[in-house]
Design a protein around this motif. Structure first.
Motif, PDB file in Angstrom:
ATOM      1  N   THR A 182      43.859  25.375  38.723  1.00 52.07           N
ATOM      2  CA  THR A 182      44.998  26.085  38.155  1.00 52.07           C
ATOM      3  C   THR A 182      45.558  25.262  37.001  1.00 52.07           C
ATOM      4  N   PRO A 226      48.756  26.329  35.329  1.00 53.30           N
ATOM      5  CA  PRO A 226      49.824  27.327  35.187  1.00 53.30           C
ATOM      6  C   PRO A 226      50.708  27.075  33.973  1.00 53.30           C
ATOM      7  N   TYR A 273      45.325  26.556  46.722  1.00 51.87           N
ATOM      8  CA  TYR A 273      44.541  25.723  45.805  1.00 51.87           C
ATOM      9  C   TYR A 273      43.945  24.518  46.528  1.00 51.87           C
TER      10      TYR A 273
END
Length: 162
Positions: free
Chosen positions: A120, A122, A152
């Motif tokens: 990830t 983000p 995750y």
């Protein structure tokens, strides 16, 4: 004093957005609680205000530029130097955020306890500083695969200053 930074950061070093964490990782919370309980924790005002209430069994040291800022049961100071001076000099003290406080303190830290969150990158407005491999050595890493409670993969990393 051992000054330790503790954080959970994505592969792009993202920490949070709009004063909120960007994931829910119960085992990271457990690790954070286990490591910091009974210690002084240094944080910026916005990080403190992101909590519903002060974290139990820890002494909060809040850094703010607001001269009249008050937080019941907490130590309020106006600089990182003052925060470090307010802590016991013979104990491990933890810097818990946010991004600006991490940036100010990484060159003074002895240790980093980092939860690296994988897969990830983000969108965020707070970031953990880069860990310079010339200055830091990865001493321990424990991989934690994603599961029904964790969206995750992550790794609990302990970095020591070289």
């Amino acid at each position: 004093m051992t000054l330790t930074l503790i954080a959970a950061a994505a592969e792009n070093n993202a920490l949070g957005k709009d004063n909120q964490m960007i994931w829910h990782l119960p085992d990271d919370f457990k690790r954070f609680k286990q490591i910091t309980t009974g210690h002084y924790i240094i944080m910026g005002r916005k990080t403190f205000e992101s909590f519903p209430r002060p974290l139990p069994n820890r002494t909060h040291v809040i850094i703010t530029r607001q001269e009249d800022y008050k937080a019941e049961g907490c130590i309020v100071v106006n600089s990182l130097n003052a925060a470090i001076a307010a802590c016991p000099q013979d104990e491990e003290v933890f810097v818990i955020g946010g991004g600006e406080i991490y940036k100010q303190s990484i060159d003074r830290a002895d240790k980093i306890e980092l939860t690296k969150v994988y897969d990830t990158s983000p969108e965020a407005d707070a970031f953990f500083p880069d860990i310079d491999p010339k200055k830091w050595e990865l001493a321990e890493e424990v991989f934690h695969p994603k599961d029904e409670k964790h969206a995750y993969d992550m790794a609990f990393q302990t970095w020591l200053r070289k």
